[in-house]
Design an enzyme around this catalytic site. Structure first.
Site, PDB file in Angstrom:
ATOM      1  N   SER C 283     -10.206  12.997  10.721  1.00  0.00           N
ATOM      2  CA  SER C 283     -11.282  12.079  10.390  1.00  0.00           C
ATOM      3  C   SER C 283     -11.549  12.211   8.908  1.00  0.00           C
ATOM      4  CB  SER C 283     -12.540  12.460  11.177  1.00  0.00           C
ATOM      5  OG  SER C 283     -13.707  12.016  10.500  1.00  0.00           O
ATOM      6  N   ARG C 322       8.901 -31.792  27.040  1.00  0.00           N
ATOM      7  CA  ARG C 322       8.753 -30.736  26.017  1.00  0.00           C
ATOM      8  C   ARG C 322       7.365 -30.914  25.424  1.00  0.00           C
ATOM      9  NH1 ARG C 322      13.340 -31.405  22.810  1.00  0.00           N
ATOM     10  NH2 ARG C 322      14.229 -30.266  24.576  1.00  0.00           N
TER      11      ARG C 322
END
Lengths: 459, 459, 459, 459
Positions: C283, C322
């Site tokens: 951290s 399509r």
């Protein structure tokens, strides 16, 4: 599973989201439409009066409403018709005709199906938002009381589920409140801005009303208390999607509280508990269990609501003047979102109002972290002399050794000669108290409480 | 809006997804559990017999079921308890006690809430999948009939919503069938594989049953017709999520058909139409409208189902042995998914079975494209001599000029000297017929039909 | 943020999902197409040979690939063209022409944009699934080893985040494995079944190939190792959506493990830990922190993947032959899903392989529950004599009293006269040991391990 | 597929969303932090000056930035560390140390990883929103110009994809504008309100800064131009989720326009067309095709964005003071949302600015509906005398007969004796003109334009 699913529904909002509520709102629209047209001379006064009277009687008498509309049958007809409005108008026309055949000729004139359905949905949204706003006010007040009471109650601050540094429980609650305050204010503002009159007639242009259109719109808007938008919005699905998105935010704000409480309530942590009551949170297999039931309901909402909201957001690319399949479900998806938000807030309200806090355990858990939660304080104290990188490296090494040896950090630091040269024992002791950590927390807490109080009532 | 929302629900599946159906399935579980434990000597035979008898009577008599469980009240208690199972077991125990106080001592022994709720949900899933499978078979057969009948019906193939090249309507329908066949087969397989017994007791290990556990599992599994998995799966949420995902696929397969039909039904295209019937697809403002109502219902499902399925998929990262808020909604979200899938298939079934095809209009629209749909054929004919790049460049230029001059492509080609040198008038004429385009389409169509017929009944 | 986002991407899969991998797969398609057409006499052998050679050289030499296609420029042109395929074919044709102008005339003949893009995507899906399958095998083996090693390691079983009853850590791991095994097998099966050749030409019917179509399909399918489906599936978006859904299931299976480990790793529980290594899980503000970084990556995937999968599922209602906007993003959304699944599995693999278990702490935490985890065992022991309802009521009362008095359950039971009359001290002692709880768990664990071993290699 | 996917990305926004932009924003945060702390006496002025200078040099020189941070390597380290910030700070510290070892000791003091990452993300959000706002202004102006120019251009109004009633194309465009105006204003407002400073240190309380915290916050906020919130919001994920939700609304507003244009551009309708340009919208198989490529991009965004937004909304139930896996992806998911929104707006801007309108075809299509679009007008004209129900029944019957006989409605009405008794031929003629339909449309159009103009510049 119409009934069983209501275990995940809100009892307080239920009457506002029922079949009857929807039909009553549709009746309000039709009545207001007739009156508005009468005001503009498009419909005889008497006819409008008769329509208004019939609508009012039906809307206020559940038995007559059921008799006239028979919701299950209506839904079947609506399925064939593709819209609730057609069979609704047919039945309403019949009811009006029974009183005045002449008046029946003036029912729903100039409006289209979507007008009545969505204006009704917006009426429900306004009422739902008002009721939910009240619940959010109550929840916010309960959370504010927690924050206020526990400004000096130390608790382990936890990041990524690891003990990080001491905070106060009051500040933790202030974080919940900060988010709730946004949820409350922005739901109210969004509904105020977006829940507006839908009225456009056949193709959305109010062609049927000719020059009288603006006047009818104004009268209808006034009568329903729904603002008149610049244009009809049959194809503008963002309005309803925004309301849905804010309802998901409400669920998230409640679910966050539920998450935290359920984590604090873990057997091994045991710092806070949902209230105990008869029939609450038991287990059919484990008699000792006290399940975080309220948290469960809020978390359930937190999982469900974002996806319900996404139904609405994903329907924005509609077709032309009125879409196919991408607005029709809006009225009940929105109702579901109010329902799930109500469920979340209602459950958290009960939990927060009755929350049991074990401050002793909070302190004890903080102690039991071996002092590692003070590592940042030590690092910063050393950083003044060593600089942050060197201080971090030093403290990280000592932490690692202490963890390996299962030795408290305070002790390991005292034993380190490098630290000893920089920090006296007294200086170290001063660093190892939670209180010295809470100045910033308290300032933030005060600011959040002040904002909450300043927000005032949501109308 | 329990009733009004059913306009988007499936009438055929409704009885399988009702409050009563859920309660009956829970009763089936409790009866089978008692019998299974009796088989293993854990519960006296008489007691198991009494439990079985009471469960059976309640499950088969709606009035007694309602009296014993009162679903709205049950849901209220379940909300407090955090689970349907607790108040359910309390009420069932009372009903058994009324017949045999001794037997009442043996109700629900060794099971946990999630066991009865999820085994019941899986029983419903199996019945729902069977019924939905039948509907998909009917729909597939109707689509197959369309494909078979229209193998030689030319229609404009459209890509990106632009006329592309001639295809047959039969081949178009075969594309729908191909996807439906996958949806039908994979829903059936998924439910067969994933809808299994949930039985683990308190923490999932069946500790309460000691050594008898495997034997009880086997007996319970046999009795319910739910396969016994290797382990309990309280925290394995993928099973239910997979069923949900396949139900979303069913909706998508139906919605695709709905999309195509609604596009073909556009006023300006008018090649296919939903069946006309009293009360179907009217408009409250436009008397002439014939709305694609069935398509609307299928599309609505196509918008809603993916998000409902995502509720389940987004709940997989549950906690430990039983999660908090991430499985409890599963039973009714799954029911909603069956419901919406049923709605989509039911509506498309009616539409496809009664679909009106205007083959003349299909041909006419193809003609009216100015012959541009044959451009690919021309390009390919020229490519043999010029190569594809040069042929494409040539045809593209002529197309552009023809489009600018609003002149049919056949005419523009004939007027071009470069083309004239390569293709005779007769050769050009041969290229400008749809039939020469359909060889490949027909072969695909046959393959899809053969697969469909070979798939056979889904059990 | 092309680079920074790769912190959430899988290093092992990255090369399979890159720009280069996609272009190489497209080149494989074009080469195979030319060869297949040569086999059928549609393209001269020499031309096919030249196309094949150029494609192969480009696909295998990153520098030449970059020079020929310049991906950023290609993407810009693709944005204008609406498809990657157009500029790709243009550039490929130029590259072929540089070697053989004659051969250049035969590039991409008979295929459409979607053919090359989606066949390439399916090639990547097969390779991705193979690599991910290997990773899942490794992860499954690591989890199986855990399960095997810890079959007798007691740990608190936790439901709704509350201590419930003792289980073994091995059984807990077996639950992870059971779900992983499904994820591995069903991803493999889904990709095997759904990742098939896409080849239909202009409108999907292979009209350009005339009677040779089936033969070309067969040759192309063989060459690419992609099965030939009954029909082209440009509008059948369920195939890709199903692969996406299974990738979300993989993420969920990994995220579940991550969730459990992160919960076990909580400071106050401390029963299991991610491996420690340089640069892992620190951290920036808290030097002592050992964050569950692997779990974080898996959980991140668990949040992100369901929504990515929903992009594909929500695109099924496409248009005609399509669609417009509902397939074009498929190739990279699918790649993202492989990427996020790889990230989740890769991170869990490192975590599980190096997981540190603190069995002593597991036992200690179990002890520290005050014996309430044995409440079910006591209830069942008493149920034999009192019946379940009375036993449950009795134990529940004693639990409540013991909790109120902060007294261990064992002690409270011993002090209760009603219990004393039914259970001796020795009988009580026997109930308060975790081992007696593990019979069922071990049987399930064995079954899961046996299934895993039987599943064998996934191809 | 970092490059290829940019075919769906926005060229104008790309530089604001790049790796470099993110790193530069992180550098701006670190520089401002050092300066703010210097202002408060926590860091020596010289050190802050050196940090500021190094950050500025790196942020403004891409080569030095790349050398110092090497984004791919940084991402690899970030993956191990679980955060971008750790390796970033390490590298920045080294860069500062190269200039001033003393200054290096003061880098990133008091801040946590999430502070720098999310403050940077909020800086990008502000810049992104400004740029996107400009694009929305341009798009809105282009749409407003269309609306203004076509207020008298009749077009078929279409509901549920069926011809409904005449509207004007200008009014149709005004509907797009109305939604765009909301999208523009609410994105701006949301970013203004929600993109605020993230600064809380280790556990969110700024404990490390002691009493100086509020002063540092103020200085940092002023320096970055990010408002200071009442409290840090590491666990308040609603802020970023709200920005994401509004970006999805932007996509939806653009996608709606794309949907309409693609439908108008259908070969059989041909009323409006995307602009033609070299390399735009061709087909690899069909040389004549003019695909609606811009619409495709906007629709793609409309499919993708809601699910990306749902990633953020579904992450609200985070854990304690900083969650695990539910905020870490926020920075790039938000960037993706800006990217997809930019793609949609950019593509629609080009389309609308160059839109070709065929007003003649619009009129012709309206004519070709057989006059049924005037049915509502006829019904209303008759309703004055017959009442709405009887008029509707009458017109519906005549419509049905006319449709069956393929006869224009005007003719069928004239032939009907009942109608003839009520409406003269001249009255009928007057009803059959689109202009009489446009009064209401024009009023709405004016109101929308006025609102747009009044909205003024978005800052």
């Amino acid at each position: 599973m119409a009934s069983l699913r209501t275990m995940f529904a809100c009892e307080r909002l239920a009457p506002l989201l029922s079949d009857d509520a929807m039909l009553a709102a549709m009746l309000r629209f039709e009545a207001a439409l007739a009156r508005a047209q009468a005001d503009c001379g498009l419909v005889p006064r008497d006819a409008a009066g008769a329509i208004d009277a019939v609508c009012d009687e039906l809307a206020t008498d559940p038995l007559r409403l059921a008799a006239a509309f028979d919701p299950p049958a209506l839904a079947r007809e609506a399925r064939r018709a593709g819209t609730l409005a057609l069979p609704f108008v047919t039945r309403l026309t019949a009811a009006v005709a029974a009183r005045s055949p002449e008046a029946a000729r003036h029912v729903h004139v100039g409006a289209t199906s979507q007008d009545v359905i969505e204006s009704a949905a917006m009426l429900l949204a306004r009422e739902g938002a008002r009721a939910l706003g009240d619940m959010l006010t109550e929840l916010g007040n309960a959370v504010a009381a927690l924050a206020d009471a526990h400004r000096d109650t130390p608790i382990t601050g936890r990041t990524l589920l690891q003990a990080a540094a001491p905070v106060s429980f009051g500040w933790k609650a202030a974080g919940w409140l900060d988010q709730l305050a946004r949820a409350r204010a922005l739901l109210a503002r969004t509904v105020t801005e977006q829940a507006v009159l839908q009225f456009g007639g056949a193709a959305g242009t109010l062609a049927a009303l000719g020059d009288a259109a603006p006047q009818v719109v104004r009268a209808l808007s006034d009568s329903l208390g729904l603002p008149a938008p610049a244009t009809s919005w049959h194809a503008g699905r963002d309005r309803i999607a925004r309301i849905g998105a804010e309802l998901a935010m409400v669920c998230g704000a409640a679910a966050r509280i539920g998450r935290d409480i359920s984590l604090l309530m873990q057997t091994e942590i045991a710092e806070a508990f949902e209230p105990v009551a008869e029939g609450r949170g038991g287990s059919s297999a484990m008699p000792h269990k006290r399940n975080p039931v309220g948290a469960m309901l809020a978390l359930e909402a937190g999982y469900r609501a974002p996806q319900l909201a996404a139904i609405l957001t994903a329907q924005l690319a509609t077709e032309h003047e009125r879409g196919l399949g991408n607005w029709q479900n809006g009225f009940f998806v929105l109702a579901d979102l109010f329902d799930v938000a109500g469920s979340a807030v209602e459950s958290m309200l009960e939990v927060v109002a009755g929350l049991r806090i074990d401050a002793g355990r909070m302190s004890a858990n903080l102690e039991r972290t071996g002092g590692f939660v003070y590592a940042e304080a030590v690092t910063l104290a050393l950083a003044g002399q060593l600089g942050r990188p060197a201080a971090a490296t030093l403290v990280e090494r000592i932490c690692r050794e202490a963890l390996t040896d299962s030795r408290p950090l305070r002790e390991a630091l005292a034993a380190d000669s490098e630290v000893g040269a920089l920090l006296s024992g007294a200086a170290l002791d001063a660093l190892f108290t939670p209180q010295q950590y809470l100045t910033g927390a308290t300032a933030m807490l005060e600011a959040v409480l002040a904002d909450w109080r300043a927000q005032g009532p949501i109308d």
